[in-house]
Design a protein around this motif. Structure first.
Motif, short mmCIF file in Angstrom:
data_model
loop_
_atom_site.label_atom_id
_atom_site.label_comp_id
_atom_site.label_asym_id
_atom_site.label_seq_id
_atom_site.Cartn_x
_atom_site.Cartn_y
_atom_site.Cartn_z
N ASP A 12 0.85 -1.18 0.00
CA ASP A 12 0.00 0.00 0.00
C ASP A 12 0.89 1.24 0.00
O ASP A 12 2.03 1.18 0.43
CB ASP A 12 -0.88 -0.02 1.26
CG ASP A 12 -2.08 0.88 1.16
OD1 ASP A 12 -2.29 1.50 0.10
OD2 ASP A 12 -2.83 0.96 2.15
N LYS A 13 0.35 2.35 -0.48
CA LYS A 13 1.12 3.59 -0.49
C LYS A 13 1.33 4.06 0.95
O LYS A 13 0.38 4.34 1.67
CB LYS A 13 0.39 4.68 -1.29
CG LYS A 13 1.19 5.95 -1.40
CD LYS A 13 0.50 6.98 -2.24
CE LYS A 13 1.36 8.24 -2.27
NZ LYS A 13 0.72 9.31 -2.98
N PRO A 14 2.57 4.15 1.39
CA PRO A 14 2.83 4.50 2.79
C PRO A 14 2.77 5.99 3.07
O PRO A 14 2.91 6.82 2.18
CB PRO A 14 4.25 3.98 3.01
CG PRO A 14 4.88 4.08 1.67
CD PRO A 14 3.78 3.80 0.67
N VAL A 15 2.54 6.29 4.33
CA VAL A 15 2.63 7.65 4.86
C VAL A 15 3.75 7.61 5.89
O VAL A 15 3.74 6.76 6.78
CB VAL A 15 1.30 8.07 5.52
CG1 VAL A 15 1.44 9.43 6.18
CG2 VAL A 15 0.17 8.06 4.51
N LYS A 16 4.71 8.48 5.77
CA LYS A 16 5.88 8.45 6.64
C LYS A 16 5.53 8.98 8.03
O LYS A 16 4.95 10.05 8.17
CB LYS A 16 6.99 9.31 6.02
CG LYS A 16 8.30 9.26 6.73
CD LYS A 16 9.06 8.03 6.32
CE LYS A 16 10.48 8.11 6.82
NZ LYS A 16 11.21 6.92 6.53
N LEU A 50 6.36 -3.70 10.29
CA LEU A 50 5.31 -4.47 10.96
C LEU A 50 4.40 -3.58 11.80
O LEU A 50 3.26 -3.96 12.09
CB LEU A 50 5.94 -5.52 11.88
CG LEU A 50 6.77 -6.61 11.21
CD1 LEU A 50 7.40 -7.49 12.27
CD2 LEU A 50 5.94 -7.41 10.26
N VAL A 51 4.89 -2.43 12.20
CA VAL A 51 4.15 -1.56 13.11
C VAL A 51 2.78 -1.20 12.54
O VAL A 51 1.77 -1.27 13.24
CB VAL A 51 4.96 -0.30 13.47
CG1 VAL A 51 4.14 0.68 14.28
CG2 VAL A 51 6.23 -0.69 14.23
N ALA A 52 2.71 -0.85 11.27
CA ALA A 52 1.43 -0.46 10.67
C ALA A 52 0.44 -1.62 10.70
O ALA A 52 -0.73 -1.44 11.05
CB ALA A 52 1.64 0.04 9.24
N ALA A 53 0.91 -2.82 10.35
CA ALA A 53 0.03 -3.99 10.36
C ALA A 53 -0.44 -4.30 11.78
O ALA A 53 -1.60 -4.66 12.00
CB ALA A 53 0.74 -5.20 9.76
N MET A 54 0.45 -4.14 12.74
CA MET A 54 0.09 -4.40 14.13
C MET A 54 -0.93 -3.38 14.64
O MET A 54 -1.89 -3.74 15.32
CB MET A 54 1.34 -4.39 15.01
CG MET A 54 2.24 -5.57 14.76
SD MET A 54 3.77 -5.40 15.69
CE MET A 54 4.36 -7.08 15.65
#
Length: 79
Positions: A12-16, A50-54
Motif C-alpha cells: 500500500d502507499k505508505p505515509v511516513k 510491521l508496526v502499521a500492520a500491528m
C-alpha cells in the motif's frame, strides 16, 4: 506452531511517520519479524514495517474503538 495475529504485509502507499520505541519493544519487534519471516517464507528487511500492520490489527479488534467510530460516523453522516 502458534498463529500470529498479522499475516503478510499489504503493498500500500505508505505515509511516513517517525516515532521512538523503547529498546525492549524494538527487540520484541525484531524477534516478531524473525518468527513471521520463518512462517511466511518472506524475509522482512525492516521490522518497523510491521508496526502499521500491528496497529491496524489492534484497531480492527478493539471493540470499544469500533463502537465509538460507528457512533461518530452515524452522527456526521460519514460512510
Amino acid at each position: 506452531m502458534a498463529k500470529l495475529k498479522i499475516g503478510s504485509l499489504p503493498d500500500d502507499k505508505p505515509v511516513k511517520v517517525s516515532l521512538e520505541l523503547p529498546a525492549s519493544v524494538h527487540r520484541d519487534l525484531v524477534a516478531y519479524a524473525k518468527v513471521l519471516a520463518g512462517e511466511s517464507g518472506q524475509p522482512i528487511s525492516d521490522p518497523g514495517k510491521l508496526v502499521a500492520a500491528m496497529l491496524a490489527r489492534f484497531m480492527a479488534t478493539d471493540r470499544g474503538f469500533a463502537k465509538l467510530r460507528r457512533a461518530s460516523q452515524s452522527r456526521t453522516g460519514e460512510g
